[in-house]
Design an enzyme around this catalytic site. Structure first.
Site, PDB file in Angstrom:
ATOM      1  CG  HIS A  97      -0.326   0.314   2.508  1.00 55.74           C
ATOM      2  ND1 HIS A  97       0.495  -0.584   3.145  1.00 55.74           N
ATOM      3  CD2 HIS A  97      -0.345   1.418   3.293  1.00 55.74           C
ATOM      4  CE1 HIS A  97       0.932  -0.038   4.273  1.00 55.74           C
ATOM      5  NE2 HIS A  97       0.434   1.171   4.380  1.00 55.74           N
ATOM      6  CE  LYS A 111      14.184   0.670   5.932  1.00 53.84           C
ATOM      7  NZ  LYS A 111      15.040  -0.511   5.866  1.00 53.84           N
ATOM      8  CE  LYS A 123       8.194  -3.158  14.380  1.00 55.46           C
ATOM      9  NZ  LYS A 123       9.474  -3.874  14.559  1.00 55.46           N
ATOM     10  CE  LYS A 181      12.332  -8.954  10.411  1.00 58.21           C
ATOM     11  NZ  LYS A 181      12.242  -7.717  11.214  1.00 58.21           N
ATOM     12  CB  SER A 221      15.585   2.366   8.683  1.00 55.66           C
ATOM     13  OG  SER A 221      16.562   1.471   9.144  1.00 55.66           O
TER      14      SER A 221
HETATM   15  P1  NAD Z   1      21.109  -9.424  17.722  1.00 51.85           P
HETATM   16  O1  NAD Z   1      21.495 -10.612  16.938  1.00 51.85           O
HETATM   17  O2  NAD Z   1      22.000  -8.226  17.692  1.00 51.85           O
HETATM   18  O3  NAD Z   1      20.896  -9.810  19.263  1.00 51.85           O
HETATM   19  C1  NAD Z   1      20.136 -10.866  19.735  1.00 51.85           C
HETATM   20  C2  NAD Z   1      20.803 -11.343  21.018  1.00 51.85           C
HETATM   21  O4  NAD Z   1      19.960 -12.297  21.675  1.00 51.85           O
HETATM   22  C3  NAD Z   1      22.138 -12.013  20.759  1.00 51.85           C
HETATM   23  O5  NAD Z   1      23.118 -11.430  21.594  1.00 51.85           O
HETATM   24  C4  NAD Z   1      21.852 -13.472  21.127  1.00 51.85           C
HETATM   25  O6  NAD Z   1      22.995 -14.166  21.630  1.00 51.85           O
HETATM   26  C5  NAD Z   1      20.795 -13.336  22.189  1.00 51.85           C
HETATM   27  N1  NAD Z   1      19.994 -14.545  22.407  1.00 51.85           N
HETATM   28  C6  NAD Z   1      19.670 -15.515  21.528  1.00 51.85           C
HETATM   29  N2  NAD Z   1      18.921 -16.461  22.107  1.00 51.85           N
HETATM   30  C7  NAD Z   1      18.775 -16.083  23.394  1.00 51.85           C
HETATM   31  C8  NAD Z   1      18.101 -16.644  24.514  1.00 51.85           C
HETATM   32  N3  NAD Z   1      17.428 -17.784  24.409  1.00 51.85           N
HETATM   33  N4  NAD Z   1      18.145 -15.991  25.687  1.00 51.85           N
HETATM   34  C9  NAD Z   1      18.820 -14.817  25.806  1.00 51.85           C
HETATM   35  N5  NAD Z   1      19.489 -14.241  24.774  1.00 51.85           N
HETATM   36  C10 NAD Z   1      19.454 -14.863  23.580  1.00 51.85           C
HETATM   37  O7  NAD Z   1      19.634  -9.063  17.224  1.00 51.85           O
HETATM   38  P2  NAD Z   1      18.880  -7.698  17.443  1.00 51.85           P
HETATM   39  O8  NAD Z   1      19.023  -6.883  16.205  1.00 51.85           O
HETATM   40  O9  NAD Z   1      19.220  -7.118  18.760  1.00 51.85           O
HETATM   41  O10 NAD Z   1      17.355  -8.205  17.433  1.00 51.85           O
HETATM   42  C11 NAD Z   1      16.759  -8.733  18.609  1.00 51.85           C
HETATM   43  C12 NAD Z   1      15.255  -8.710  18.443  1.00 51.85           C
HETATM   44  O11 NAD Z   1      14.833  -7.363  18.198  1.00 51.85           O
HETATM   45  C13 NAD Z   1      14.706  -9.517  17.267  1.00 51.85           C
HETATM   46  O12 NAD Z   1      13.434 -10.001  17.618  1.00 51.85           O
HETATM   47  C14 NAD Z   1      14.566  -8.480  16.184  1.00 51.85           C
HETATM   48  O13 NAD Z   1      13.602  -8.863  15.207  1.00 51.85           O
HETATM   49  C15 NAD Z   1      14.106  -7.294  16.984  1.00 51.85           C
HETATM   50  N6  NAD Z   1      14.321  -5.991  16.349  1.00 51.85           N
HETATM   51  C16 NAD Z   1      15.553  -5.586  15.969  1.00 51.85           C
HETATM   52  C17 NAD Z   1      15.719  -4.308  15.413  1.00 51.85           C
HETATM   53  C18 NAD Z   1      17.069  -3.751  15.061  1.00 51.85           C
HETATM   54  O14 NAD Z   1      17.138  -2.562  14.706  1.00 51.85           O
HETATM   55  N7  NAD Z   1      18.156  -4.508  15.174  1.00 51.85           N
HETATM   56  C19 NAD Z   1      14.595  -3.483  15.228  1.00 51.85           C
HETATM   57  C20 NAD Z   1      13.351  -3.941  15.655  1.00 51.85           C
HETATM   58  C21 NAD Z   1      13.227  -5.187  16.216  1.00 51.85           C
END
Ligand code: NAD
Length: 441
Positions: free
Chosen positions: A67, A72, A96, A108, A364
């Site tokens: 839409h 993204k 979002k 995604k 972003s």
């Molecule tokens: P990332 O890979 O930088 O960090 C994730 C962390 O979680 C890692 O350090 C990993 O070791 C840890 N982890 C994995 N399994 C685990 C468990 N069972 N218990 C505890 N820790 C655990 O990823 P991120 O970018 O920080 O993303 C994390 C979440 O946030 C995801 O759901 C992602 O979709 C969401 N998210 C990220 C962004 C972004 O800008 N990076 C934006 C919105 C949402």
């Protein structure tokens, strides 16, 4: 991963959508169109390992809603990436973006790969080939679909993607706008690295400043002294913890994949990260108690629980044992729909992912604008650096979106159900978009 879990994430998102849609007056056919994923591309590609062997990897890109264009959403490198997951996460991105008025549709993508088993050169080949496969099908481009990092990827991978896209589109002036959260030298923006965690902090600060809401939860106003548990110390979790700590909150529990640590007197997140880097584990941090099961951290007594790792962490099974007043969804989809209901029934306030972690996509969007403008924000203003402009824009966005969600909660009698209120806002905005375009019959 079982097929049962695979089929459940899209269903979870759809259930929440349907629940919210019942609070809106829109045409059911339009609602169904908005809810369902527009396009999914599943492909395989070969990657040569450093030892000369070749492996076949699976990649996906889902574009949930067109839409608004471009679409993204992040790219995951993780072993449990699958079609259902990217479709569900793409849907969350659509809603979002609408919640924070970022003019994009949701998408995604991901590669099914355990990144810890690959060298940097191998990861570079994977990222570049993934981008090439998307480019071949017009599934990436500044006006088509603009990825960003997610679980298992960072600005480094985004740099490789931007470079690959530019190579296959020689002379395209806006090529760098094909992906966001790039390194600065490749058109990235100051403030993007910490944006999601900062957005989580700004959102929590706003909620904790809401005196009637705090009173209802039996909590004091303000972040200072709030006991916080953070699951996951990656990009989002680390920065959220850092900003919360700097604002006077007490980090009483921190969890990583190998285990968790707790200290009711508080933990210093930078010292914990340094300890983990040095010893290879979060466990055995001086003065803290070890929890061998990282999930046990979710059940620590606290005021704010911040799941910042993965989806489906708070379920029907563990929700009754949570001892927090607020669940702050920094990760995408960390709470199942059933757990959400159970928590609400117990008076726990849930801050929904689609608003709380929208800081990343917000900044972003700023980066994409910067790339299209070919000029750094603040360049023509005395005394205002790019990072100031970005932080101001992020703060205005997070605060404005909270107020708008809280208003919908009030106007539609959604008492404490901020997820439904956020969805209602998103649905209303997307429906308005179709109405204004006049393309819905
Ligand atoms: P990332 O890979 O930088 O960090 C994730 C962390 O979680 C890692 O350090 C990993 O070791 C840890 N982890 C994995 N399994 C685990 C468990 N069972 N218990 C505890 N820790 C655990 O990823 P991120 O970018 O920080 O993303 C994390 C979440 O946030 C995801 O759901 C992602 O979709 C969401 N998210 C990220 C962004 C972004 O800008 N990076 C934006 C919105 C949402």
């Amino acid at each position: 991963m079982s097929s049962e879990r695979r089929s459940s994430f899209v269903r979870e998102v759809n259930e929440v959508f349907d629940r919210a849609a019942r609070h809106t007056p829109h045409d059911p056919a339009l609602l169904e169109h908005i809810r369902d994923c527009n396009a999914v591309y599943h492909f395989t590609f070969p990657v040569r390992r450093d030892d000369g062997t070749v492996e076949t990897l699976h990649g996906w890109r889902a574009q949930h809603s067109h839409h608004k264009l471009p679409t993204k959403g992040g790219i995951r490198f993780a072993l449990d990436v699958n079609e259902d997951e990217v479709m569900a996460l793409a849907a969350l991105m659509t809603f979002k973006c609408a919640v924070v008025d970022v003019p994009f549709g949701g998408a995604k993508g991901g590669v099914r790969v355990d990144r810890s088993q690959y060298t940097d050169t191998e990861l570079e080949r994977i990222a570049r080939r993934y981008c090439f496969e998307l480019a071949r099908k017009n599934f990436i481009g500044p006006g088509l679909d603009v990825p960003a990092p997610d679980y298992g990827t960072t600005s480094r991978e985004m740099g490789w993607i931007a470079d690959t896209y530019a190579q296959v589109h020689p002379g395209e002036l806006n090529a760098l706008a094909c992906v966001t959260a790039k390194p600065l030298a490749m058109g990235g923006i100051r403030g993007r690295t910490e944006a999601t965690g900062k957005g989580v902090f700004l959102g929590l600060r706003e909620v904790c400043a809401d005196a009637p809401r705090m009173r209802g939860l039996g909590l004091d106003v303000g972040l200072a002294g709030k006991r916080v548990v953070v699951q996951g110390l990656g990009n989002v979790g680390y920065w959220a913890a850092k900003f919360l700590q700097d604002a006077g909150a007490l980090l009483v529990g921190l969890a990583e994949r190998e285990g968790a640590i707790a200290n009711p007197k508080g933990l210093d997140v930078d010292a914990v990260v340094a300890h983990r880097k040095g010893s290879g584990s979060i466990l055995r941090y001086p003065g803290a108690a070890d929890l061998a099961d990282p999930k046990a951290a979710l059940e620590l007594e606290c005021d704010i629980l911040v799941p910042a790792a993965l989806e489906n962490q708070i379920t029907e099974e563990n929700a009754p044992r949570l001892r927090t007043r607020i669940v702050a969804e920094a990760a995408n989809g960390p709470t199942t729909a059933r757990a959400d209901e159970l928590l609400r029934a117990r008076g726990v306030l849930l801050l929904p992912d689609m608003w709380l972690n929208a800081g990343g996509v917000t900044v972003s969007y700023f980066e994409w604008l910067k790339n299209l403008e070919h000029v750094r924000f603040g360049r023509f203003e005395r005394g205002k650096g790019e990072v100031d402009v970005v932080h101001t824009g992020l703060e205005t966005t997070m605060v404005g979106a909270y107020q708008s969600i809280a208003k919908t909660e009030h106007d539609r009698n959604l008492h404490g159900d901020l997820r439904t209120a956020a969805f209602v806002n998103a649905i209303d905005k997307i429906c308005r978009c179709y109405d204004d375009m006049g393309i819905w019959p």
